[in-house]
Design an enzyme around this catalytic site. Sequence first.
Site, PDB file in Angstrom:
ATOM      1  CE  LYS A  69       7.416  36.654 -92.818  1.00 11.86           C
ATOM      2  NZ  LYS A  69       7.521  36.078 -94.184  1.00 11.86           N
ATOM      3  CG  HIS A  73       7.027  40.554 -89.114  1.00 16.33           C
ATOM      4  ND1 HIS A  73       7.446  39.295 -88.720  1.00 16.33           N
ATOM      5  CD2 HIS A  73       8.045  41.085 -89.829  1.00 16.33           C
ATOM      6  CE1 HIS A  73       8.658  39.083 -89.204  1.00 16.33           C
ATOM      7  NE2 HIS A  73       9.047  40.145 -89.869  1.00 16.33           N
ATOM      8  CG  HIS A  84      12.092  39.159 -85.647  1.00 19.52           C
ATOM      9  ND1 HIS A  84      11.241  40.243 -85.565  1.00 19.52           N
ATOM     10  CD2 HIS A  84      12.422  39.041 -86.957  1.00 19.52           C
ATOM     11  CE1 HIS A  84      11.056  40.750 -86.760  1.00 19.52           C
ATOM     12  NE2 HIS A  84      11.765  40.048 -87.635  1.00 19.52           N
ATOM     13  CD  GLN A 102       9.479  46.496-108.129  1.00 16.26           C
ATOM     14  OE1 GLN A 102       9.656  46.046-109.266  1.00 16.26           O
ATOM     15  NE2 GLN A 102       8.738  47.565-107.913  1.00 16.26           N
ATOM     16  CE  LYS A 107       8.030  39.264 -99.086  1.00 17.79           C
ATOM     17  NZ  LYS A 107       8.552  37.949 -98.626  1.00 17.79           N
ATOM     18  CB  CYS A 119      15.691  40.979 -96.613  1.00 20.40           C
ATOM     19  SG  CYS A 119      16.140  42.074 -97.961  1.00 20.40           S
ATOM     20  CD  GLU A 184      14.105  42.121 -89.629  1.00 18.12           C
ATOM     21  OE1 GLU A 184      13.303  41.291 -90.116  1.00 18.12           O
ATOM     22  OE2 GLU A 184      14.967  42.727 -90.312  1.00 18.12           O
TER      23      GLU A 184
END
Length: 262
Positions: A69, A73, A84, A102, A107, A119, A184
């Site tokens: 990941k 990213h 991806h 929210q 994150k 998501c 994506e």
Amino acid sequence: MTTTQTSTITAENILRLFPQVNTTLIGAARNTTSSDNDLEGYDEEQIRLMDEVCIVLDEDDMPIGSASKKICHLMENIDKGLLHRAFSVFLFDFQNRLLLQQRASEKITFPDMWTNTCCSHPLGIPGETGVGLDASVQGVRRAAQRKLDHELGIQASQVPLEKFDFLTRIHYKSASDGKWGEHEIDYILFIRANVNLSVNPNEVQDTRYVSQSELKEMFEDKSLKFTPWFKLICQGMLFEWWDHLDSGLEKYTGEKEIRRML
């Protein structure tokens, strides 16, 4: 909003540019990010999740391999074409209200922003990796079930796989900040269900059910920030689909073409 991809994202080009991509999708070895300088100062649990393996794609949504990941990213990789697979779930209750979340401040990408119900990414693990549209849709349904539980505490029994409607795929790219972003092919899933929430605060800081008019009012509130993919979907398609929740949604489901929103 639909454009043509200007540079070709092929397996040959991606594997040449990114030797980190493992062409074994399932069970691929990966390096731990626990002592990674790129992730210094971030939340420990969110750093751990950067070890998950995303499905690396060509521009036609064919899997090439898998990569962490974190690798998928980083904007420096995104700007070279690394792409991806992802999904976006829109969960409606039986009053036709949409459940929003929210994102938590912890994150790493797009913190504190409002977005659709859930998501995330299908992973290079058994059951979530698919080649061909039908198998890929089933993979993202399983991933959606997993992440609805992880983020919102929604039990799989409340969101059965067969209740997820697949509408379309969007191909988009967006920066979160100078370092991180998204690139994506995003599978859009609708589901209608009354669910019980047990929110994971490391993922989600707030939730809200909204009507169409209430969501439009939120967009007018300059103090609120929204994820770029959610805004793209809302501006292009969401409200028309929403109008057909009770009847006629089937004419919008199962779209085979990828919508390019770059």
